[in-house]
Enzyme design. Structure first.
Site, short mmCIF file in Angstrom:
data_model
loop_
_atom_site.label_atom_id
_atom_site.label_comp_id
_atom_site.label_asym_id
_atom_site.label_seq_id
_atom_site.Cartn_x
_atom_site.Cartn_y
_atom_site.Cartn_z
N PRO A 198 -5.17 0.61 18.49
CA PRO A 198 -4.83 0.12 17.14
C PRO A 198 -4.88 1.18 16.04
O PRO A 198 -4.55 0.87 14.89
CB PRO A 198 -5.87 -0.98 16.90
CG PRO A 198 -6.99 -0.71 17.82
CD PRO A 198 -6.43 0.01 19.00
N LYS A 229 0.28 -0.02 15.12
CA LYS A 229 1.67 -0.14 15.59
C LYS A 229 1.95 -1.36 16.47
O LYS A 229 3.11 -1.71 16.69
CB LYS A 229 2.05 1.12 16.40
CG LYS A 229 2.15 2.37 15.57
CD LYS A 229 3.44 2.38 14.76
CE LYS A 229 3.41 3.36 13.62
NZ LYS A 229 3.50 2.81 12.30
N TYR A 259 3.47 6.71 10.23
CA TYR A 259 2.63 5.58 9.81
C TYR A 259 3.47 4.47 9.18
O TYR A 259 3.28 3.29 9.49
CB TYR A 259 1.56 6.07 8.83
CG TYR A 259 0.47 5.04 8.61
CD1 TYR A 259 -0.63 4.97 9.45
CD2 TYR A 259 0.55 4.11 7.57
CE1 TYR A 259 -1.62 4.01 9.27
CE2 TYR A 259 -0.43 3.16 7.38
CZ TYR A 259 -1.51 3.11 8.23
OH TYR A 259 -2.48 2.15 8.06
N HIS A 299 0.84 -1.20 0.00
CA HIS A 299 0.00 0.00 0.00
C HIS A 299 0.88 1.25 0.00
O HIS A 299 1.73 1.41 0.86
CB HIS A 299 -0.94 0.00 1.21
CG HIS A 299 -2.15 -0.86 1.00
ND1 HIS A 299 -3.38 -0.56 1.51
CD2 HIS A 299 -2.31 -2.00 0.28
CE1 HIS A 299 -4.26 -1.48 1.14
NE2 HIS A 299 -3.62 -2.38 0.39
N TYR A 301 -9.51 5.76 6.83
CA TYR A 301 -9.69 6.11 8.25
C TYR A 301 -10.73 7.22 8.30
O TYR A 301 -10.57 8.26 7.65
CB TYR A 301 -8.38 6.61 8.87
CG TYR A 301 -7.35 5.52 9.12
CD1 TYR A 301 -6.49 5.11 8.12
CD2 TYR A 301 -7.25 4.93 10.37
CE1 TYR A 301 -5.54 4.11 8.35
CE2 TYR A 301 -6.30 3.94 10.62
CZ TYR A 301 -5.45 3.54 9.60
OH TYR A 301 -4.51 2.56 9.84
P1 RFL Z 1 -0.17 -11.84 21.80
O1 RFL Z 1 -0.53 -11.90 20.37
O2 RFL Z 1 -1.18 -11.41 22.78
O3 RFL Z 1 0.37 -13.29 22.19
C1 RFL Z 1 0.64 -13.66 23.53
C2 RFL Z 1 0.54 -15.17 23.64
O4 RFL Z 1 0.84 -15.56 24.99
C3 RFL Z 1 -0.11 -16.51 25.43
N1 RFL Z 1 -0.20 -16.48 26.91
C4 RFL Z 1 0.38 -17.39 27.70
N2 RFL Z 1 1.11 -18.48 27.44
C5 RFL Z 1 1.54 -19.22 28.50
N3 RFL Z 1 1.25 -18.91 29.79
C6 RFL Z 1 0.53 -17.82 30.10
N4 RFL Z 1 0.26 -17.53 31.37
C7 RFL Z 1 0.05 -17.00 29.03
N5 RFL Z 1 -0.68 -15.88 28.98
C8 RFL Z 1 -0.82 -15.58 27.68
C9 RFL Z 1 -1.40 -16.10 24.73
O5 RFL Z 1 -2.33 -17.17 24.65
C10 RFL Z 1 -0.87 -15.66 23.36
O6 RFL Z 1 -0.84 -16.73 22.45
O7 RFL Z 1 1.11 -10.88 22.03
P2 RFL Z 1 2.38 -10.65 21.08
O8 RFL Z 1 2.93 -11.96 20.57
O9 RFL Z 1 3.26 -9.73 21.82
O10 RFL Z 1 1.79 -9.91 19.79
C11 RFL Z 1 1.25 -8.62 19.87
C12 RFL Z 1 0.16 -8.41 18.80
O11 RFL Z 1 -0.74 -9.50 18.88
C13 RFL Z 1 -0.58 -7.08 18.98
O12 RFL Z 1 0.31 -6.04 19.31
C14 RFL Z 1 -1.36 -6.66 17.70
O13 RFL Z 1 -2.35 -7.58 17.39
C15 RFL Z 1 -1.98 -5.26 17.87
N6 RFL Z 1 -2.81 -4.85 16.74
C16 RFL Z 1 -2.23 -4.35 15.59
N7 RFL Z 1 -0.89 -4.26 15.48
C17 RFL Z 1 -0.31 -3.82 14.31
O14 RFL Z 1 0.93 -3.72 14.26
N8 RFL Z 1 -1.06 -3.46 13.20
C18 RFL Z 1 -2.41 -3.54 13.23
O15 RFL Z 1 -3.02 -3.29 12.19
C19 RFL Z 1 -3.05 -3.95 14.45
N9 RFL Z 1 -4.38 -4.05 14.52
C20 RFL Z 1 -4.20 -4.94 16.79
C21 RFL Z 1 -4.97 -4.53 15.66
C22 RFL Z 1 -4.84 -5.44 17.93
C23 RFL Z 1 -6.21 -5.51 17.96
N10 RFL Z 1 -6.80 -6.03 19.14
C24 RFL Z 1 -7.72 -7.09 19.15
C25 RFL Z 1 -6.25 -5.64 20.43
C26 RFL Z 1 -6.34 -4.59 15.67
C27 RFL Z 1 -6.97 -5.06 16.83
C28 RFL Z 1 -8.47 -5.06 16.81
C1 PHB Z 2 -6.58 -4.07 10.47
O1 PHB Z 2 -6.62 -4.34 9.26
O2 PHB Z 2 -6.94 -4.88 11.34
C2 PHB Z 2 -6.09 -2.74 10.90
C3 PHB Z 2 -5.54 -1.88 9.96
C4 PHB Z 2 -5.11 -0.63 10.35
C5 PHB Z 2 -5.22 -0.24 11.67
C6 PHB Z 2 -5.75 -1.10 12.61
C7 PHB Z 2 -6.20 -2.37 12.23
O3 PHB Z 2 -4.81 1.00 12.04
#
Ligand code: RFL
Ligand code: PHB
Length: 411
Positions: free
Chosen positions: A293, A297, A385, A72, A201
Site C-alpha cells: 500500500p 495504488k 504518485y 491534496h 510518509y
Molecule cells: P476486494 O476489496 O478485496 O473485494 C473483493 C470482494 O470479493 C468477495 N469475495 C467473494 N465473493 C464471492 N465468492 C467468493 N468466493 C469470494 N471471495 C471473495 C470479498 O468478500 C470482497 O467483498 O477487491 P477489489 O474490489 O478488487 O478492490 C481492491 C481494493 O480493495 C484494494 O486494492 C485496496 O484496498 C488496496 N489499498 C489501497 N489502494 C489504494 O488505491 N489507495 C490506498 O490508499 C490503499 N490503501 C489498501 C490500502 C489496502 C490495504 N489493505 C488492508 C490490504 C491500505 C491497506 C491497509
Molecule cells: C490510507 O489512508 O489508508 C492510505 C493512504 C496512503 C497510502 C496508503 C494508505 O499510501
C-alpha cells in the site's frame, strides 16, 4: 436465473463494474460471499487518483466524493528528522489526488446499485464458476441452504486476492509473480483531527510510519511492524507512543490521540497473475494483482482495470466488436506493472528491512536526499504518485487512448 454479466465480489471492483454496465443498459448480477455490512467494515484505501475520480464520475457516483473528498496538492516525506514537501501540483503541471476513503466509495456504489434495482446476492456460500472456456459459463452458489445456478455470457472475477475465480483457472494457463515483504502495516483509525493537513510518509530508524486521514476530523495512521506481531499486543497507548517516536518533534507535539475505532495488521505483497482473461472469465482488481500500500495504488489499479473491462464489454454488446475484450489483458497489465514497480520501489525506499546493513541504510538516505533536492527526482515520484495517464506509453499515432467510459455510455 440468467444475466449478461455475472460479477463475483461486491468490493469496489465488482460494484463499479456493475454500475458502469448498468448505465450502458447491460444486465448484471453480483454474487458476494459476505454481507454488505461486512464489506463496509473493512478499512482500506484512502487516496484516489484523477483517473479513478473520472471513472467514479462516469459511473454516476461522484456527487458525495466531490462534496466531502479532500483535494491534496502535495505530501511530506520525513527522514533524518526533517520533513520535505513533495509539491504534486507544481511537479506534475497541476495534478492532485483526492483523499476519500474506500469505505465511502463502496457505500456510494452500493446506494447507486440499490437505486438501480440490480440484483446483488449477499452471503452466498460455496460460490463456484463453471464452463468459462465454452460459450455458456455459469455460477453456482448456495443461499439459506438452497442451491442456485446463474447463467451468463461472461463472468467478471472481482473477488479479491483470496477469491474463487483466479483459483479456478488451470495452473498450466496462468503465470504468477509474487514477493512477500518481511513486515506488515498496523493501521489505526480514530476520530481525531489529522496531525497535518497533508499526508506524511515517514522513514525513521524505528521503521516506516504513515499519517493519513479520512476527513478533517478522522485520522488514519500506520506503523511498520514485524509480521510476528498481533493486533492484541498493541494497545492504543502503545500505538500512539510508537507513532510519536517515529515523528519529528513538531508533529509529535501536535499529535492528537484518542481511542481506536479500528485497528488491524495488513501484510505487504507484490503479486501479478498473467493473463487476466480466460475465455469468458475476466479478472479485475485484487483478484489479479496486489501492490504493497505504500504508493496507494491498489484501489486505483482496480478502477482502471474496471474502466478497461466496462469499455470492452460495452463495445462487445453495442458494437459487436471483441477488439476491447481481446486487448483487455495486455492493456491492463502494462499499467499494472508500472504501478507494481512504483509501489515496490517506494516500499523499499521507506521501510527498514530486517538485516538491513549500514551501507543499505546510507544508500536509502542518499536516495531520499536526492529526491527532495532534485526537481527531476521529485517529479518522478510525483508523476507516479498522482497516477500515469490511461494511455501512457501508447505508440504515438497508434493505439489511440480508449474512448472514455463516459463517452461510450453517452452513445
Ligand atoms: P476486494 O476489496 O478485496 O473485494 C473483493 C470482494 O470479493 C468477495 N469475495 C467473494 N465473493 C464471492 N465468492 C467468493 N468466493 C469470494 N471471495 C471473495 C470479498 O468478500 C470482497 O467483498 O477487491 P477489489 O474490489 O478488487 O478492490 C481492491 C481494493 O480493495 C484494494 O486494492 C485496496 O484496498 C488496496 N489499498 C489501497 N489502494 C489504494 O488505491 N489507495 C490506498 O490508499 C490503499 N490503501 C489498501 C490500502 C489496502 C490495504 N489493505 C488492508 C490490504 C491500505 C491497506 C491497509
Ligand atoms: C490510507 O489512508 O489508508 C492510505 C493512504 C496512503 C497510502 C496508503 C494508505 O499510501
Amino acid at each position: 436465473m440468467r444475466t449478461q454479466v455475472a460479477i463475483i465480489g461486491a468490493g469496489p471492483s465488482g460494484l463499479l463494474l456493475g454500475q458502469l454496465l448498468q448505465r450502458a443498459g447491460i444486465d448484471n448480477v453480483i454474487v458476494e460471499r459476505h454481507s454488505a455490512e461486512h464489506v463496509l467494515g473493512r478499512i482500506r484505501a484512502g487516496v484516489l487518483e484523477q483517473v479513478t475520480v473520472d471513472v467514479l464520475d462516469a459511473a454516476g457516483v461522484g456527487q458525495r466524493m466531490h462534496a466531502e473528498g479532500l483535494v491534496h496538492e502535495g505530501f511530506d516525506l520525513l527522514f533524518q528528522g526533517q520533513r520535505h514537501r513533495i509539491d504534486l501540483k507544481h511537479l506534475t503541471g497541476g495534478k492532485t489526488v483526492l483523499v476519500y476513503g474506500q469505505t465511502e466509495v463502496t457505500r456510494d456504489l452500493m446506494a447507486a446499485r440499490r437505486a438501480s434495482g440490480l440484483r446483488t446476492i449477499y452471503e452466498a456460500a460455496d460460490v463456484a464458476i463453471h464452463d468459462f472456456d465454452g460459450p455458456q459459463p455459469c455460477v453456482t452458489y448456495t443461499q439459506d441452504g438452497q442451491s442456485h445456478r446463474l447463467q451468463a455470457d461472461y463472468i467478471a472475477g472481482c473477488d479479491g486476492f483470496h477469491g474463487v475465480c483466479r483459483a479456478s483457472v488451470p495452473r498450466s494457463a496462468i503465470t504468477e509473480y509474487e514477493k512477500v515483504y518481511p513486515f506488515g502495516w498496523l493501521g489505526l483509525l480514530s476520530d481525531t483531527p489529522p496531525v497535518h493537513h497533508e499526508l506524511i510518509y515517514v522513514n525513521s530508524p524505528r521503521g516506516f510510519a504513515l499519517c493519513s486521514m479520512r476527513s478533517r476530523t478522522r485520522s488514519r495512521y500506520y506503523l511498520q511492524v514485524p509480521l510476528s506481531h498481533t493486533v492484541e499486543q498493541w494497545s492504543d497507548q502503545a500505538f500512539w507512543d510508537e507513532l510519536r517516536r517515529r515523528l519529528d518533534p513538531a508533529a509529535a507535539d501536535t499529535l492528537v490521540t484518542g481511542p481506536a475505532l479500528e485497528k488491524s495488521i495488513a501484510p505487504l505483497r507484490s503479486f501479478v497473475s498473467e493473463p487476466m482473461r480466460f475465455g469468458r472469465l475476466l479478472l479485475a482488481g485484487d483478484a489479479a494483482h496486489i501492490v504493497p500500500p505504500t504508493g496507494a495504488k491498489g484501489l486505483n489499479l482496480a478502477a482502471s482495470d474496471v474502466r478497461f473491462l466496462a469499455d470492452a464489454l460495452i463495445e462487445h454488446y453495442h458494437e459487436r466488436s471483441d477488439a476491447g475484450l481481446n486487448a483487455y489483458s495486455q492493456r491492463c497489465l502494462q499499467r499494472i506493472w508500472r504501478a507494481e514497480r512504483f509501489s515496490w520501489w517506494f516500499t523499499h525506499l521507506m521501510h527498514r528491512f530486517p538485516q538491513q546493513d549500514a551501507i543499505a541504510e546510507k544508500l536509502q538516505e542518499a536516495e531520499l536526499d536526492y529526491l527532495v533536492h532534485s526537481e527531476a527526482g521529485a517529479r518522478t515520484l510525483a508523476e507516479n504518485y498522482v497516477g500515469l495517464p490511461l494511455d501512457f506509453g501508447a505508440p504515438r499515432g497508434q493505439a489511440a487512448p480508449p474512448a472514455p467510459a463516459a463517452a461510450l455510455l453517452a452513445r
